[in-house]
Design a protein around this motif. Structure first.
Motif, PDB file in Angstrom:
ATOM      1  N   VAL A  48       6.298   5.420   5.655  1.00 43.32           N
ATOM      2  CA  VAL A  48       6.507   4.214   4.846  1.00 43.32           C
ATOM      3  C   VAL A  48       5.893   4.367   3.459  1.00 43.32           C
ATOM      4  O   VAL A  48       4.774   4.871   3.319  1.00 43.32           O
ATOM      5  CB  VAL A  48       5.860   2.975   5.538  1.00 43.32           C
ATOM      6  N   TYR A  49       6.631   3.929   2.433  1.00 42.10           N
ATOM      7  CA  TYR A  49       6.049   3.685   1.111  1.00 42.10           C
ATOM      8  C   TYR A  49       5.845   2.183   0.972  1.00 42.10           C
ATOM      9  O   TYR A  49       6.803   1.398   1.112  1.00 42.10           O
ATOM     10  CB  TYR A  49       6.982   4.152  -0.011  1.00 42.10           C
ATOM     11  N   ALA A  50       4.617   1.753   0.720  1.00 42.62           N
ATOM     12  CA  ALA A  50       4.329   0.338   0.474  1.00 42.62           C
ATOM     13  C   ALA A  50       4.080   0.159  -1.020  1.00 42.62           C
ATOM     14  O   ALA A  50       3.276   0.887  -1.605  1.00 42.62           O
ATOM     15  CB  ALA A  50       3.099  -0.085   1.268  1.00 42.62           C
ATOM     16  N   CYS A  51       4.793  -0.789  -1.635  1.00 41.48           N
ATOM     17  CA  CYS A  51       4.586  -1.066  -3.062  1.00 41.48           C
ATOM     18  C   CYS A  51       3.446  -2.083  -3.193  1.00 41.48           C
ATOM     19  O   CYS A  51       3.376  -3.040  -2.413  1.00 41.48           O
ATOM     20  CB  CYS A  51       5.859  -1.635  -3.678  1.00 41.48           C
ATOM     21  N   GLU A  52       2.603  -1.913  -4.206  1.00 40.15           N
ATOM     22  CA  GLU A  52       1.374  -2.725  -4.271  1.00 40.15           C
ATOM     23  C   GLU A  52       1.632  -4.234  -4.428  1.00 40.15           C
ATOM     24  O   GLU A  52       0.897  -5.052  -3.912  1.00 40.15           O
ATOM     25  CB  GLU A  52       0.478  -2.249  -5.410  1.00 40.15           C
ATOM     26  N   THR A  53       2.703  -4.588  -5.168  1.00 38.56           N
ATOM     27  CA  THR A  53       3.115  -5.993  -5.317  1.00 38.56           C
ATOM     28  C   THR A  53       2.168  -6.828  -6.186  1.00 38.56           C
ATOM     29  O   THR A  53       1.439  -7.712  -5.709  1.00 38.56           O
ATOM     30  CB  THR A  53       3.323  -6.689  -3.939  1.00 38.56           C
ATOM     31  N   ARG A  54       2.200  -6.550  -7.459  1.00 35.22           N
ATOM     32  CA  ARG A  54       1.492  -7.371  -8.447  1.00 35.22           C
ATOM     33  C   ARG A  54       2.158  -8.740  -8.519  1.00 35.22           C
ATOM     34  O   ARG A  54       3.374  -8.826  -8.335  1.00 35.22           O
ATOM     35  CB  ARG A  54       1.581  -6.694  -9.829  1.00 35.22           C
ATOM     36  N   PRO A  55       1.454  -9.829  -8.829  1.00 37.55           N
ATOM     37  CA  PRO A  55       0.033  -9.836  -9.185  1.00 37.55           C
ATOM     38  C   PRO A  55      -0.951  -9.990  -8.009  1.00 37.55           C
ATOM     39  O   PRO A  55      -2.129  -9.711  -8.178  1.00 37.55           O
ATOM     40  CB  PRO A  55      -0.082 -11.061 -10.106  1.00 37.55           C
ATOM     41  N   ASP A  85       2.272   5.976   9.301  1.00 42.47           N
ATOM     42  CA  ASP A  85       2.044   6.871   8.158  1.00 42.47           C
ATOM     43  C   ASP A  85       2.476   6.119   6.899  1.00 42.47           C
ATOM     44  O   ASP A  85       3.661   5.975   6.628  1.00 42.47           O
ATOM     45  CB  ASP A  85       2.892   8.132   8.376  1.00 42.47           C
ATOM     46  N   VAL A  86       1.508   5.609   6.132  1.00 36.86           N
ATOM     47  CA  VAL A  86       1.852   4.780   4.973  1.00 36.86           C
ATOM     48  C   VAL A  86       1.272   5.352   3.687  1.00 36.86           C
ATOM     49  O   VAL A  86       0.136   5.813   3.668  1.00 36.86           O
ATOM     50  CB  VAL A  86       1.402   3.308   5.174  1.00 36.86           C
ATOM     51  N   THR A  87       2.092   5.332   2.638  1.00 40.32           N
ATOM     52  CA  THR A  87       1.662   5.779   1.308  1.00 40.32           C
ATOM     53  C   THR A  87       1.813   4.611   0.353  1.00 40.32           C
ATOM     54  O   THR A  87       2.881   3.992   0.284  1.00 40.32           O
ATOM     55  CB  THR A  87       2.551   6.955   0.835  1.00 40.32           C
ATOM     56  N   GLN A 145       9.505   2.932  15.062  1.00 41.53           N
ATOM     57  CA  GLN A 145       8.418   3.860  15.411  1.00 41.53           C
ATOM     58  C   GLN A 145       8.225   3.910  16.931  1.00 41.53           C
ATOM     59  O   GLN A 145       8.083   4.984  17.518  1.00 41.53           O
ATOM     60  CB  GLN A 145       7.124   3.421  14.701  1.00 41.53           C
ATOM     61  N   GLU A 146       8.259   2.714  17.565  1.00 39.59           N
ATOM     62  CA  GLU A 146       8.105   2.661  19.031  1.00 39.59           C
ATOM     63  C   GLU A 146       9.236   3.405  19.739  1.00 39.59           C
ATOM     64  O   GLU A 146       9.063   3.925  20.832  1.00 39.59           O
ATOM     65  CB  GLU A 146       8.093   1.205  19.515  1.00 39.59           C
ATOM     66  N   LEU A 153      -0.178  -1.668   8.336  1.00 45.78           N
ATOM     67  CA  LEU A 153       0.496  -0.462   8.831  1.00 45.78           C
ATOM     68  C   LEU A 153      -0.527   0.565   9.335  1.00 45.78           C
ATOM     69  O   LEU A 153      -0.317   1.210  10.366  1.00 45.78           O
ATOM     70  CB  LEU A 153       1.398   0.134   7.743  1.00 45.78           C
ATOM     71  N   LEU A 154      -1.626   0.691   8.620  1.00 42.00           N
ATOM     72  CA  LEU A 154      -2.686   1.609   9.088  1.00 42.00           C
ATOM     73  C   LEU A 154      -3.235   1.125  10.432  1.00 42.00           C
ATOM     74  O   LEU A 154      -3.446   1.909  11.355  1.00 42.00           O
ATOM     75  CB  LEU A 154      -3.829   1.686   8.062  1.00 42.00           C
TER      76      LEU A 154
END
Ligand code: MRU
Length: 358
Positions: free
Chosen positions: A189-196, A214-216, A181-182, A208-209
């Protein structure tokens, strides 16, 4: 600005300070670790987590455990130091950085065994501080090497949290994203929630925010669909332990993600410092996989979501086979199509061959 995940405040008489990551993103709070039990608990309960950060915490925790010792006798000092390091070794089993850092602390004490105990304590303080500083440099270098692999305008998927919160600096996988990005590459970016334990939702998307990316956020079970839709150009994740053949343990779900990436022709990168390599084990099947409390699976946000009495299996990590890894990005360079020769060559050249006994 790097996130102050773990710091030592106020010189050798000072205190160890960490961000309590179990409270994020609702609360940003520091806690002090003034005794070794608090350090052990912070690691065990994931207040401080992520392989490099666990190593730094263990190194500082060793100093915390011995700095108040009142003896001039090396044998007595060494016995107590071993009690501290052996205790910290029991906190979490998978990330080899923990064992690596503890061994560095033991070596530092041994190297100065002929000196007065007060001098040894000073050297231990310096060693722990150096482990933190080296990690900051490593994360920058991983970022630089990794960014070269990222085409302009890429959408990157990541898993768990391999960012500044997991290291002393900018992270491993996320350092690659920050550096790209720099360099003006306009990354999404897609970030997966990562259970548990939701490290992706709670920590990665927050981090990231915080850095203006830009993260989803998606749930873990959306990965295959999102890739099938052609939304992902590459995957980059961190690692907790990498075997000689390049097999890499990372947060549970990473193996599945690597299979899905392969199916869709999406490059899959692992980013990790050399302290995450374990040259004593030939393959991933030798990596100890932590099993955690059933409670993490049967509850969500403090609410029970499964019936009392149900059996639970809760492995915290899995192993990405080397054949599914496009390249491993380290602070000393990139290992493309990892195999034992390539891994040994890079890691050995850097003399990361300390004995990582547990
Ligand atoms: O259980 P955690 O949160 O410590 O697991 C962390 C991970 O799996 C990370 O991806 C890994 O440690 C790499 S951190 C740079």
């Amino acid at each position: 600005m790097a996130i102050p995940t773990i710091e030592w405040e106020g010189g050798k008489e000072g205190r160890m300070k960490i961000i309590d990551q179990t409270l994020l993103p609702q609360e940003f709070k520091f806690i002090y670790c003034d005794d070794v039990q608090t350090v052990w608990q912070a690691i065990k309960e994931l207040k401080v987590r992520g392989a490099p950060a666990i190593g730094i915490a263990a190194a500082m925790g060793t100093y915390v455990g011995v700095k108040g010792l009142n003896t001039n006798n090396f044998e007595e000092f060494w016995k107590k130091l071993k009690e501290v390091t052996d205790y910290l070794r029991t906190s979490r089993p998978t990330a080899v950085n923990l064992f690596w850092a503890l061994q560095r602390m033991e070596y530092a004490a041994q190297a100065y065994s002929h000196e007065p105990v007060e001098t040894i304590k000073e050297m231990l303080f310096e060693e722990a501080t150096e482990i933190l500083e080296e990690d900051k440099d490593s994360s920058r270098a991983i970022g630089r090497f990794g960014a070269e692999l990222i085409p302009k305008g890429s959408t990157v998927m990541t898993y768990c949290n391999a960012g500044g919160l997991a290291t002393g600096g900018y992270g491993t996988a996320l350092a690659v994203i920050y550096a790209a990005q720099e360099a003006g590459k306009d990354i999404k970016v897609y970030a997966c929630e990562t259970r548990p334990l939701l490290q992706g939702a709670r920590l990665t998307s927050w981090e990231l925010l915080h850095h203006g990316l830009d993260v989803t956020l998606i749930c873990d079970n959306m990965v295959a669909h999102v890739m099938a839709e052609g939304r992902v150009d590459l995957v980059v994740v961190g690692a907790d332990r990498i075997a000689v053949n390049g097999d890499a343990a990372n947060k549970i779900g990473s193996y599945g993600l690597s299979i899905v990436a392969k199916e869709h022709g999406v490059p899959f990168y692992v980013a990790a410092p050399l302290s995450t390599f374990d040259l004593k084990i030939p393959s991933g099947s030798h990596i100890p996989i932590e099993e955690r409390s059933p409670h993490e699976v049967t509850t969500f946000g403090g609410q029970r979501i499964a019936p009392e009495g149900v059996k639970v299996y809760n492995p915290a990590f899995d192993v990405i086979p080397a054949r599914l890894i496009t390249a491993i990005i380290t602070e000393k360079g990139v290992i493309k199509k990892p195999n034992p020769n390539r891994v040994r060559k890079l890691v050995k050249e850097e003399s990361y061959t300390v004995d990582r006994k547990q």
